[in-house]
Design a protein around this motif. Sequence first.
Motif: not given
Length: 415
Positions: A23-44
């Motif tokens: 899910x790449x909606x408002x919540x899912x994509x915010x999670x991906x960007x916040x995780x990236x800032x913390x050094x976590x990689x993701x697939x969306x």
Amino acid sequence: MTESQATQALTAAPERRDLIILGGGLVGMTLALAAARAGLTSFVIDRADPADLVAEGADGRASAISTASWNLFANIGLGPRLDALGCPIDSIAVTDGMKPGRIDFTPKPDEGSLGRMFFNRDLRMALFDAARVEPAIAWKVRTEAVRRDRGPHGVEVELADGTALRASLLVAAEGRQSPTRDEAGFAMAKWEYHHRAMVTALFHDKPHDNTAWEIFYPAGPFALLPLLDDAEGRHRSALVWTVAEKDAAGVMAMPDAMFVHEVAQRMHGVLGTIALAAPRMSFPLRFHHAGKVVDERLAVIGDAAHGMHPIAGQGLNLGLRDVGALVEVLTEGMRLGLEPGDAQLLARYEKWRSLDSFMVMSVTDGLTRLFGVPGRLPSAARRLGMGAVQRLPVLKRFFMDEARGMSGKLPELLQ
């Protein structure tokens, strides 16, 4: 196995990242960007085409972003992009059918606004633009998961085209109809409100002065939410008008002129002459709350975990609190050498979010039922209570902190 065969096997092995976010909606994509800032990689992974979601006129909805949620957007680098696009909510007027006894929530000048109103399209465009240039995010669009396997050593998701992806943790951010949540067998508390929200935007000739109106009628709440003036200087507000499900088809079938007339009657002239500024949309209103939000290597966030009446505008904000809590828990776990899918971390996330989300949803549901009781006596009792709140600074402060999203234990990203 020969050296050549070993090389081919390694080449064919699915790529692995820290998170798979469905899910790449408002919540899912915010999670991906916040995780990236913390050094976590993701697939969306998202079945939609981003171009369709941000097309002009595709979605005229707007969202109230609380102070805490705005802090989250600013802390993940979206502040400069979004700052000029949001309309501050400087005060909230709450009234029972425009009768005497309303409450005015207006913070002191040095306390800032109660939140900001953004068009969903603007939020999506900012999130999508940031995701495209973030190397920690691998964004897979126009596809969906056809297989989800979770085990002690990680998760694997197969996409519709046969691609296999691996990660330490699977996050379901698919919205209210989350197939991942349902496949995991999470028990749900849910009920229908038998109401439908009519959503659009209005032009009006009087300025709104950054004031949001929450007008309660027995048939349902009627909300006017301030938006920035358009490029031509026309004043605008978002409308969320709740009607009984039995009347919804008739309201949606109204010609625009008749619809505007019905809306104007309920506004009592507070914004002057009005006209439609966006397409009309409608959504059924339901309550649902997952009894648990984690399982083996699975976390559920946003509308996949909880959905409520829009009476207080907290649905998206509650999902963004999920994001902040999950990222904080995973980040602290990484410092201790734990992987994102560790059961201890997921248990901490569930404990943190379950109580907070249940409290917010209970209050929202209670308000919906309280203001939905018809009759002169219930109305008089409500207005008496509202008058008491108006006169008691402590109570007003409590409700303003709730509106800002600044109550309870806040994740660092929301501070």
